[in-house]
Design a protein around this motif. Structure first.
Motif, PDB file in Angstrom:
ATOM      1  N   VAL A 163       0.946  -1.192   0.183  1.00 40.62           N
ATOM      2  CA  VAL A 163       0.005  -0.006   0.146  1.00 40.62           C
ATOM      3  C   VAL A 163       1.029   1.231  -0.142  1.00 40.62           C
ATOM      4  O   VAL A 163       0.685   2.184  -0.684  1.00 40.62           O
ATOM      5  CB  VAL A 163      -0.708  -0.049   1.294  1.00 40.62           C
ATOM      6  CG1 VAL A 163      -1.519   1.330   1.161  1.00 40.62           C
ATOM      7  CG2 VAL A 163      -2.035  -1.198   1.020  1.00 40.62           C
ATOM      8  N   LEU A 164       1.939   1.395   0.910  1.00 41.37           N
ATOM      9  CA  LEU A 164       2.613   2.498   0.911  1.00 41.37           C
ATOM     10  C   LEU A 164       3.383   2.787  -0.095  1.00 41.37           C
ATOM     11  O   LEU A 164       3.765   3.874  -0.579  1.00 41.37           O
ATOM     12  CB  LEU A 164       3.531   2.329   2.189  1.00 41.37           C
ATOM     13  CG  LEU A 164       2.773   2.163   3.552  1.00 41.37           C
ATOM     14  CD1 LEU A 164       3.666   2.078   4.757  1.00 41.37           C
ATOM     15  CD2 LEU A 164       1.892   3.368   3.978  1.00 41.37           C
ATOM     16  N   ARG A 165       3.769   1.697  -0.917  1.00 41.42           N
ATOM     17  CA  ARG A 165       4.706   2.078  -2.215  1.00 41.42           C
ATOM     18  C   ARG A 165       3.881   2.995  -3.190  1.00 41.42           C
ATOM     19  O   ARG A 165       4.285   3.372  -4.210  1.00 41.42           O
ATOM     20  CB  ARG A 165       5.303   0.945  -2.695  1.00 41.42           C
ATOM     21  CG  ARG A 165       4.409   0.125  -3.444  1.00 41.42           C
ATOM     22  CD  ARG A 165       4.992  -1.242  -3.792  1.00 41.42           C
ATOM     23  NE  ARG A 165       4.088  -2.260  -4.439  1.00 41.42           N
ATOM     24  CZ  ARG A 165       4.342  -3.520  -4.822  1.00 41.42           C
ATOM     25  NH1 ARG A 165       5.503  -4.373  -4.494  1.00 41.42           N
ATOM     26  NH2 ARG A 165       3.480  -4.316  -5.222  1.00 41.42           N
ATOM     27  N   GLY A 166       2.664   2.765  -3.083  1.00 42.67           N
ATOM     28  CA  GLY A 166       1.517   3.359  -4.056  1.00 42.67           C
ATOM     29  C   GLY A 166       0.855   2.555  -4.921  1.00 42.67           C
ATOM     30  O   GLY A 166       1.467   1.202  -5.152  1.00 42.67           O
ATOM     31  N   PRO A 167      -0.376   2.936  -5.665  1.00 38.94           N
ATOM     32  CA  PRO A 167      -0.978   1.854  -6.695  1.00 38.94           C
ATOM     33  C   PRO A 167      -0.023   1.788  -8.007  1.00 38.94           C
ATOM     34  O   PRO A 167       0.479   2.720  -8.480  1.00 38.94           O
ATOM     35  CB  PRO A 167      -2.274   2.379  -6.809  1.00 38.94           C
ATOM     36  CG  PRO A 167      -2.003   3.953  -6.441  1.00 38.94           C
ATOM     37  CD  PRO A 167      -0.772   3.985  -5.640  1.00 38.94           C
ATOM     38  N   ASP A 176     -11.176   5.242  -3.776  1.00 37.08           N
ATOM     39  CA  ASP A 176     -11.002   4.600  -2.326  1.00 37.08           C
ATOM     40  C   ASP A 176      -9.548   5.112  -2.008  1.00 37.08           C
ATOM     41  O   ASP A 176      -8.845   4.197  -1.582  1.00 37.08           O
ATOM     42  CB  ASP A 176     -11.164   3.389  -2.274  1.00 37.08           C
ATOM     43  CG  ASP A 176     -12.552   2.881  -2.579  1.00 37.08           C
ATOM     44  OD1 ASP A 176     -13.326   3.028  -1.601  1.00 37.08           O
ATOM     45  OD2 ASP A 176     -12.919   2.504  -3.764  1.00 37.08           O
ATOM     46  N   VAL A 177      -9.024   6.432  -2.038  1.00 39.41           N
ATOM     47  CA  VAL A 177      -7.704   6.720  -1.848  1.00 39.41           C
ATOM     48  C   VAL A 177      -7.667   6.800  -0.087  1.00 39.41           C
ATOM     49  O   VAL A 177      -6.772   6.294   0.410  1.00 39.41           O
ATOM     50  CB  VAL A 177      -7.482   8.250  -2.198  1.00 39.41           C
ATOM     51  CG1 VAL A 177      -6.125   8.394  -1.757  1.00 39.41           C
ATOM     52  CG2 VAL A 177      -7.605   8.240  -3.649  1.00 39.41           C
ATOM     53  N   ARG A 224     -10.250  -1.817  -7.585  1.00 38.81           N
ATOM     54  CA  ARG A 224      -9.723  -2.335  -6.237  1.00 38.81           C
ATOM     55  C   ARG A 224      -9.393  -0.931  -5.501  1.00 38.81           C
ATOM     56  O   ARG A 224      -9.233  -1.374  -4.111  1.00 38.81           O
ATOM     57  CB  ARG A 224      -8.765  -3.166  -6.369  1.00 38.81           C
ATOM     58  CG  ARG A 224      -9.021  -4.568  -6.677  1.00 38.81           C
ATOM     59  CD  ARG A 224      -7.992  -5.530  -6.680  1.00 38.81           C
ATOM     60  NE  ARG A 224      -8.244  -6.928  -7.133  1.00 38.81           N
ATOM     61  CZ  ARG A 224      -8.177  -7.427  -8.307  1.00 38.81           C
ATOM     62  NH1 ARG A 224      -7.665  -6.673  -9.371  1.00 38.81           N
ATOM     63  NH2 ARG A 224      -8.511  -8.578  -8.659  1.00 38.81           N
ATOM     64  N   GLY A 225      -9.245  -0.025  -5.974  1.00 41.31           N
ATOM     65  CA  GLY A 225      -8.978   1.311  -4.976  1.00 41.31           C
ATOM     66  C   GLY A 225      -7.535   1.637  -5.166  1.00 41.31           C
ATOM     67  O   GLY A 225      -6.648   0.678  -5.179  1.00 41.31           O
ATOM     68  N   ALA A 226      -6.974   2.835  -4.605  1.00 38.25           N
ATOM     69  CA  ALA A 226      -5.722   3.192  -4.659  1.00 38.25           C
ATOM     70  C   ALA A 226      -5.179   2.975  -3.172  1.00 38.25           C
ATOM     71  O   ALA A 226      -3.863   2.488  -2.986  1.00 38.25           O
ATOM     72  CB  ALA A 226      -5.523   4.508  -4.977  1.00 38.25           C
ATOM     73  N   ASP A 234      -4.913  -0.258  -7.180  1.00 35.01           N
ATOM     74  CA  ASP A 234      -4.767  -0.068  -8.572  1.00 35.01           C
ATOM     75  C   ASP A 234      -5.063   1.400  -8.822  1.00 35.01           C
ATOM     76  O   ASP A 234      -6.011   1.840  -8.247  1.00 35.01           O
ATOM     77  CB  ASP A 234      -5.055  -0.975  -9.401  1.00 35.01           C
ATOM     78  CG  ASP A 234      -6.554  -1.251  -9.391  1.00 35.01           C
ATOM     79  OD1 ASP A 234      -7.259  -0.155  -9.657  1.00 35.01           O
ATOM     80  OD2 ASP A 234      -7.103  -2.214  -9.141  1.00 35.01           O
ATOM     81  N   ILE A 235      -4.671   2.069  -9.906  1.00 37.50           N
ATOM     82  CA  ILE A 235      -5.165   3.110 -10.905  1.00 37.50           C
ATOM     83  C   ILE A 235      -5.652   2.352 -12.121  1.00 37.50           C
ATOM     84  O   ILE A 235      -4.481   1.975 -12.810  1.00 37.50           O
ATOM     85  CB  ILE A 235      -4.292   4.268 -10.993  1.00 37.50           C
ATOM     86  CG1 ILE A 235      -4.309   4.768  -9.532  1.00 37.50           C
ATOM     87  CG2 ILE A 235      -4.930   5.200 -11.724  1.00 37.50           C
ATOM     88  CD1 ILE A 235      -3.078   5.898  -9.150  1.00 37.50           C
ATOM     89  N   THR A 236      -6.701   2.453 -12.413  1.00 32.00           N
ATOM     90  CA  THR A 236      -7.087   1.774 -13.972  1.00 32.00           C
ATOM     91  C   THR A 236      -7.259   2.837 -14.905  1.00 32.00           C
ATOM     92  O   THR A 236      -7.823   3.899 -14.904  1.00 32.00           O
ATOM     93  CB  THR A 236      -8.369   0.995 -13.709  1.00 32.00           C
ATOM     94  OG1 THR A 236      -8.156   0.141 -12.434  1.00 32.00           O
ATOM     95  CG2 THR A 236      -8.730   0.401 -14.930  1.00 32.00           C
TER      96      THR A 236
END
Length: 438
Positions: free
Chosen positions: A194-198, A224-225, A411-413, A427-429
Motif C-alpha cells: 500500500v505505502l509504495r503506491g498503486p 478509495d484513496v 480495487r482502489g488506490a 490500482d489506478i485503472t
C-alpha cells in the motif's frame, strides 16, 4: 429490533473475546512451562492492541485532535490486521497440531527400536561329536551372562528423544512460532504494497455507441484513496504522479477520497490540484465522504480544480459523462438521483456513469448507461475479506456485463483501517474506450 441488535452484538463480542483468549492460550500459555513474564506480556500485547484499535476508530469518528488520531491509528489499525492473521494462523495450527504430534511420536518409537541391539544367534546343538568336532568347553571356561545382553540396558529415556522439552511443548512452540512469523510477514508485505503506491492497470472497454473519433479515449479511474491519519500528503502525491504518468484524456475520482474533515486533511489533499488531463478531472462522493462532511469536501475538491458531478451530467465531444451521489447521502437528503442525472439525455450517445458503489448498477441499466465506473469494494482488501465483499456486491473487481451495460469496479488506490492489502493489490485503472466502428 433493538433486542435483536443487542443479541447479535453480544454474540459477536463473545466470539471475539473467546477467539482472543484462545489466541493468547496457543501463542503464550501453551508455549511456556509455568506462569511468568511471557504470559503477562501476551495479555498486555493482545489487550493493548485492541484498546489501540478501538481508540483509533473512536478518535476518527468523533473528530478527536488530529495528532491523537495519528498516534492511535498506526499501531491500532496495524494490530487489527495482525490479529486477524494471527487468529487464522492459530486456527490452521489446530489442523496441523495432531498430525505433527503423531509424526513425532512415530519418529521417537523408531529411534527407540534402532537403539535395541539384535540378539546373539544361539549355538546349534550337535548330536554326536566326531574327530573333527571342536572340543567341548572345559570347566574353566567362563559362561556367558545372558543378563548383560538384555535390551533393558540399551533403552532410551521414557518418552523418546524429545522428552525434554516435552513433545506437547515442542509442538506448541513450533506452531505458535510459525503462525506469528506468517502473520507478521503477511501484514508487513501487505503494508509495504500500500505505502509504495498503486500500480497502473489497463483495461480496454468496447462501447457500441462510441464514435470512431473517440476510439482509444483514456479515462484514469481512481477510487478509495482514503486519506486520513495514516495515508497523508505523500501518498496523495504518489497517486497524482501515477495518474499524470498515464497521460489520460479524463480523470474520474469515484468516491471515498477522505476519512476526515477538510480542516484536518486539506493539506493532505492539496496535491490533487496537480492532476492533469485533456478534458479535466471529475469527482463523485463515496460513503466515507458523508462521514467526513460531504458538502465541505465537494467545495474543497472544486477549489482544487476537480469538477464534482452531484447527480449531474456533462456532454463531452463524443459521449456523455454523468455522476450520481453515493447511497449513503440518502440520510442527509443527498442520495443518488438517476432521473436528474440521466433522465433527459440523448440515448443515441454513449454514456459513462461515475457511481461509487457497484450496487448502483441496476439503476444504471434501467437508464441505458453504457459503462459504469465504481470502487467501494477494495477487492476485499484483506483475504479472506473478499468472500464477504463478494456477497455484498454484484461485482467485486474488474469488468462485467449486465445486459447492455458494462460495470468496471476498481480495487482502489488506498486502504481503509489497516494500511494493508492481502490478495487485493491496489490500482489506478486506465480505461481505454474502443469504438466498434474502428
Amino acid at each position: 429490533m433493538v433486542i435483536v441488535f443487542a443479541l447479535v452484538a453480544l454474540l459477536v463480542l463473545s466470539v471475539v473475546v473467546v477467539g482472543n483468549w484462545w489466541m493468547w492460550r496457543r501463542l503464550f500459555r501453551d508455549t511456556t512451562r509455568a506462569p511468568g513474564l511471557v504470559r503477562r506480556v501476551g495479555v498486555v500485547v493482545i489487550a493493548g492492541g485492541w484498546a489501540l484499535t478501538i481508540g483509533g476508530l473512536v478518535a476518527e469518528r468523533t473528530g478527536a485532535p488530529f495528532w491523537l488520531q495519528q498516534v492511535l491509528a498506526w499501531p491500532g489499525f496495524l494490530w487489527l490486521a495482525l490479529a486477524m492473521y494471527l487468529m487464522l494462523g492459530v486456527l490452521a495450527g489446530e489442523l496441523v497440531r495432531p498430525l505433527l504430534r503423531r509424526w513425532l511420536e512415530r519418529r521417537a518409537r523408531a529411534g527407540e527400536a534402532e537403539a535395541v541391539p539384535a540378539p546373539e544367534p544361539e549355538p546349534v546343538p550337535v548330536a554326536a561329536a566326531g574327530p573333527a568336532d571342536p572340543p567341548p568347553p572345559s570347566a574353566t571356561d567362563t559362561p556367558t551372562d545372558s543378563a548383560t545382553d538384555s535390551p533393558a540396558d540399551s533403552t532410551t529415556p521414557p518418552g523418546g528423544p524429545l522428552a525434554t522439552p516435552t513433545r506437547r511443548l515442542f509442538v506448541s512452540r513450533v506452531i505458535a512460532g510459525t503462525a506469528a512469523a506468517a502473520a507478521v510477514g503477511t501484514v508487513g508485505y501487505g503494508t509495504y504494497g500500500v505505502l509504495r503506491g498503486p500500480k497502473v492497470k489497463r483495461v480496454t472497454v468496447p462501447l457500441a455507441k462510441l464514435p470512431r473519433a473517440a476510439h482509444g479515449y483514456r479515462i484514469a479511474v481512481v477510487s478509495d484513496v482514503h486519506l486520513g491519519p495514516v495515508l497523508g500528503r505523500g501518498f496523495t502525491q504518489k497517486v497524482v504522479d501515477t495518474i499524470n504518468g498515464t497521460q489520460p484524456d479524463l480523470i474520474a475520482v469515484v468516491g471515498d477520497l477522505v476519512d476526515g474533515s477538510v480542516k484536518d486533511l486539506g493539506p493532505a489533499a492539496a496535491p490533487l490540484a496537480g492532476l492533469r488531463a485533456r478534458h479535466g478531472a471529475y469527482f463523485v462522493t463515496g460513503n466515507h465522504e458523508y462521514f467526513s462532511g460531504a458538502e465541505q469536501w465537494i467545495e474543497e475538491v472544486r477549489r482544487l480544480g476537480l469538477r464534482p458531478l452531484e447527480n449531474a451530467r456533462t456532454e463531452l465531444p463524443h459521449f456523455d459523462l454523468a455522476g450520481v451521489n453515493d447511497v449513503a447521502g440518502e440520510s442527509e437528503g443527498q442520495g443518488p438521483d438517476f432521473a436528474k442525472a440521466l433522465g433527459d439525455r440523448d440515448r443515441a450517445r454513449a454514456c459513462v456513469l461515475l457511481a461509487h458503489q457497484p450496487v448502483q448498477i441496476h439503476d444504471a441499466v434501467d437508464h441505458g448507461v453504457d459503462l459504469q465506473l465504481s470502487g467501494h469494494t477494495h477487492g476485499g482488501q484483506l483475504w479472506p475479506g473478499n468472500l464477504v465483499a463478494g456477497l455484498a456486491n454484484p461485482t467485486l473487481a474488474g469488468l462485467e456485463r449486465y445486459g447492455d451495460t458494462q460495470l468496471y469496479v476498481s480495487r482502489g488506490a488506498g486502504a481503509w483501517g489497516p494500511p494493508t492489502r492481502v490478495g487485493a493489490e491496489s490500482d489506478i485503472t486506465v480505461i481505454e474506450l474502443a469504438s466498434r466502428q474502428a
